[in-house]
Scaffold this active site. Structure first.
Site, PDB file in Angstrom:
ATOM      1  N   GLN A 156     -10.272   0.397   2.032  1.00 46.47           N
ATOM      2  CA  GLN A 156     -10.791  -0.478   0.983  1.00 46.47           C
ATOM      3  C   GLN A 156      -9.668  -1.213   0.246  1.00 46.47           C
ATOM      4  OE1 GLN A 156     -11.434   2.769   1.418  1.00 46.47           O
ATOM      5  NE2 GLN A 156     -11.477   3.923  -0.507  1.00 46.47           N
ATOM      6  N   GLU A 166      10.243   6.273  15.957  1.00 50.93           N
ATOM      7  CA  GLU A 166      10.360   5.754  14.589  1.00 50.93           C
ATOM      8  C   GLU A 166      11.716   6.142  14.011  1.00 50.93           C
ATOM      9  OE1 GLU A 166       7.993   6.164  10.312  1.00 50.93           O
ATOM     10  OE2 GLU A 166       7.776   7.715  11.841  1.00 50.93           O
ATOM     11  N   HIS A 167      12.043   7.429  14.068  1.00 51.16           N
ATOM     12  CA  HIS A 167      13.344   7.935  13.624  1.00 51.16           C
ATOM     13  C   HIS A 167      14.033   8.591  14.820  1.00 51.16           C
ATOM     14  CE1 HIS A 167      10.444   8.546  10.216  1.00 51.16           C
ATOM     15  NE2 HIS A 167      11.389   7.920   9.533  1.00 51.16           N
ATOM     16  N   HIS A 204       4.834  16.238   7.356  1.00 49.74           N
ATOM     17  CA  HIS A 204       4.089  15.073   6.879  1.00 49.74           C
ATOM     18  C   HIS A 204       2.601  15.160   7.207  1.00 49.74           C
ATOM     19  CE1 HIS A 204       6.812  12.048   5.190  1.00 49.74           C
ATOM     20  NE2 HIS A 204       7.725  12.460   6.048  1.00 49.74           N
ATOM     21  N   TYR A 243       0.830  -1.203   0.000  1.00 47.22           N
ATOM     22  CA  TYR A 243       0.000   0.000   0.000  1.00 47.22           C
ATOM     23  C   TYR A 243       0.863   1.251   0.000  1.00 47.22           C
ATOM     24  CZ  TYR A 243      -3.524   3.456   0.942  1.00 47.22           C
ATOM     25  OH  TYR A 243      -4.332   4.558   0.831  1.00 47.22           O
ATOM     26  N   ASP A 287      14.756   8.773   4.387  1.00 46.13           N
ATOM     27  CA  ASP A 287      13.483   8.761   3.666  1.00 46.13           C
ATOM     28  C   ASP A 287      13.665   8.423   2.196  1.00 46.13           C
ATOM     29  OD1 ASP A 287      11.906   9.347   5.838  1.00 46.13           O
ATOM     30  OD2 ASP A 287      11.854  11.503   5.474  1.00 46.13           O
ATOM     31  N   GLU A 289       2.582 -36.498  29.598  1.00 49.77           N
ATOM     32  CA  GLU A 289       1.578 -35.527  29.136  1.00 49.77           C
ATOM     33  C   GLU A 289       0.221 -36.168  28.868  1.00 49.77           C
ATOM     34  OE1 GLU A 289       3.205 -33.333  25.840  1.00 49.77           O
ATOM     35  OE2 GLU A 289       4.553 -32.190  27.135  1.00 49.77           O
ATOM     36  N   ASN A 347      -2.891   6.108   6.957  1.00 53.61           N
ATOM     37  CA  ASN A 347      -3.491   6.863   8.052  1.00 53.61           C
ATOM     38  C   ASN A 347      -4.147   5.919   9.058  1.00 53.61           C
ATOM     39  OD1 ASN A 347      -5.916   6.046   6.889  1.00 53.61           O
ATOM     40  ND2 ASN A 347      -6.305   8.010   5.906  1.00 53.61           N
ATOM     41  N   THR A 361       4.024   9.826  11.584  1.00 52.54           N
ATOM     42  CA  THR A 361       5.480   9.775  11.638  1.00 52.54           C
ATOM     43  C   THR A 361       6.014  10.466  12.887  1.00 52.54           C
ATOM     44  OG1 THR A 361       7.496  10.117  10.354  1.00 52.54           O
ATOM     45  CG2 THR A 361       5.874  11.906  10.338  1.00 52.54           C
ATOM     46  N   HIS A 384       0.974 -40.651  21.110  1.00 52.97           N
ATOM     47  CA  HIS A 384       2.246 -40.117  20.624  1.00 52.97           C
ATOM     48  C   HIS A 384       3.348 -41.168  20.782  1.00 52.97           C
ATOM     49  CE1 HIS A 384       0.142 -36.321  20.677  1.00 52.97           C
ATOM     50  NE2 HIS A 384       1.220 -35.633  20.330  1.00 52.97           N
ATOM     51  N   GLN A 432       9.995  16.501   9.387  1.00 54.49           N
ATOM     52  CA  GLN A 432       9.037  15.440   9.682  1.00 54.49           C
ATOM     53  C   GLN A 432       7.668  16.005  10.036  1.00 54.49           C
ATOM     54  OE1 GLN A 432       9.702  11.976   9.199  1.00 54.49           O
ATOM     55  NE2 GLN A 432      11.270  13.143   8.115  1.00 54.49           N
TER      56      GLN A 432
END
Length: 440
Positions: free
Chosen positions: A193, A339-340, A273, A129, A373, A427, A225, A248, A432, A270
């Site tokens: 979607q 994240e960064h 964004h 995506y 980036d 067990e 998002n 971000t 087994h 940043q």
């Protein structure tokens, strides 16, 4: 414009730190309630639902949900030569780094005649995506596609929102980047979607779509998002996902030697964004804090996305955090798990080695987040919202699975048969043990 949090002289537990540090408020739970009907509609109605949702959310009803091959090639031909050169360099660097990430198979001889092998096998098909809201992200095409290709994935599909100013197709730069990477399965589908389409597949609704529009995938990756994050949460288990990515984040750990101009520029980079983007400076220097505040005022006024930057810097997710010393600063950034994370201190490389939680670490004044980036060779799809405490950024490992292969001969099995039977009886699973005895 940006708030201050003074932690000097305070001894805080991990829990207290987590409650005090700034963080974007991301209500994925509420978004999940809104997204669930969208996912259900796509699952039930395929292409019809996808067109209806595009008209509702993107303001355009795409004629072609799957982008025609000639539109992709036309985008490649129309690509600005400077942008094309930059993308090709980015692709080359990212491919070089990711080629080195593929884990190695191994074989262990447990005992004579007893062998366990481990093979790394790519998933069959992935859905990648690429967002297209406040900005378009051809760089995200590079990061997602190259990692999957390096892993050896055989079938790749990309989805990105339809654009009203491009005839209902995704951004031309996104299409061109797909073309440069050899990707011909691209969908003009955005948001939740797109995640639903990848997870469940979608039937076509006419000659433009074909009988089957999109086959289901095994793994979905890529940023988005809160609604994309919510859709990923809903389909997790049906497919694998990389993460529920949020807005971000940049954190900078700096001492008095840092250049305030560099620090302010990186925070703004940043913040542009998203209004929910987090910009956090952790510093030992009150003087640097004041200088950065002054530089931020100047930069925000002149930057192209000033309103967005202003909202991000003024939000509860952004702050300048004052600490006693670098050890205290490391405690703070490790609790935050950015994240960064930039390190702009004396002996920055040594300080970076003490960081235990970050999506990616940028060392020294000439390794800004903007480098990562686009052009560092690293991947910019990284864990947000503190997920760096337990998650990695996107890479080859996101698209491969470990399969263990066990091969014992008769003697090797006989050597441990009594012990297997003993454990099976302990067990209360006697069949087994009987499966072992049946061989002797």
């Amino acid at each position: 414009m940006i708030s201050r949090i003074d932690l000097r002289g305070r001894s805080m537990s991990r829990r207290e730190l987590l409650e005090t540090l700034p963080r974007a408020e991301l209500d994925v739970e509420s978004a999940t309630e809104q997204v669930a009907p969208i996912v259900a509609s796509v699952r039930a109605h395929g292409a019809v639902a996808l067109r209806d949702l595009a008209e509702r959310f993107d303001g355009v009803r795409p004629k072609h949900l799957r982008v025609p091959a000639d539109a992709i090639q036309a985008a490649v031909r129309g690509l600005d030569p400077l942008v094309r050169a930059a993308l090709e360099e980015s692709i080359s660097r990212v491919r070089t780094v990711h080629a080195a990430q593929r884990p190695a198979d191994f074989t262990v001889e447990v005992a004579p005649g007893a062998q366990v092998r481990q093979r790394w096998v790519p998933v069959r098909r992935v859905g990648l995506y690429v967002p297209g809201g406040l900005a378009v992200y051809p760089s995200s095409v590079v990061m997602n596609v190259v990692a999957a290709q390096a892993a050896g994935v055989g079938s790749l599909a990309v989805a990105s929102p339809p654009q009203r100013d491009n005839g209902g197709l995704p951004s031309p730069d996104v299409l061109a980047t797909c073309g440069l990477l050899g990707i011909d399965e691209v969908y003009a589908v955005g948001g939740a979607q797109a995640i639903a389409m990848f997870a469940y597949g979608a039937a076509g609704a006419g000659p433009a779509d074909g009988e089957t529009l999109c086959e289901p995938v095994d793994v979905i990756t890529g940023p988005g998002n809160v609604y994309v994050a919510a859709a990923k949460r809903l389909v997790r288990g049906v497919v694998g996902i990389d993460a529920e990515a949020g807005p971000t984040e940049i954190a900078i750990l700096a001492d008095g030697t840092a250049d305030a101009t560099h620090v302010a520029a990186d925070l703004v980079s940043q913040a542009e964004h998203d209004p929910l983007a987090a910009a956090v400076l952790v510093t030992t220097s009150v003087e640097l804090a004041g200088a950065v505040e002054s530089k931020l005022s100047d930069r925000v006024e002149s930057t192209a996305n000033a309103e967005r930057v202003m909202r991000a810097l003024a939000g509860p997710q952004s702050a300048i955090v004052l600490v006693d010393n670098l050890e205290h600063g490391l405690e703070v950034v490790n609790a935050y798990g950015a994240e960064h994370l930039e390190i702009q201190t004396v002996d920055a490389a040594a300080v970076a080695e003490q960081v235990t939680s970050a999506g990616a670490i940028f060392v020294g004044p000439y390794s800004p987040v903007s480098l990562g980036d686009y052009m560092a060779g690293s991947n910019h799809v990284l864990p947000t919202g503190g997920c760096a405490h337990f998650a990695s950024g996107l890479g080859v490992h996101s698209f491969v699975r470990a399969i263990q292969v066990i091969e014992y001969d008769s003697g090797a099995l006989a050597a441990v048969s009594d012990r297997i039977v003993a454990l099976a009886d302990a067990e209360r699973l006697p069949a087994h043990g009987e499966a072992i005895r049946a061989r002797f």
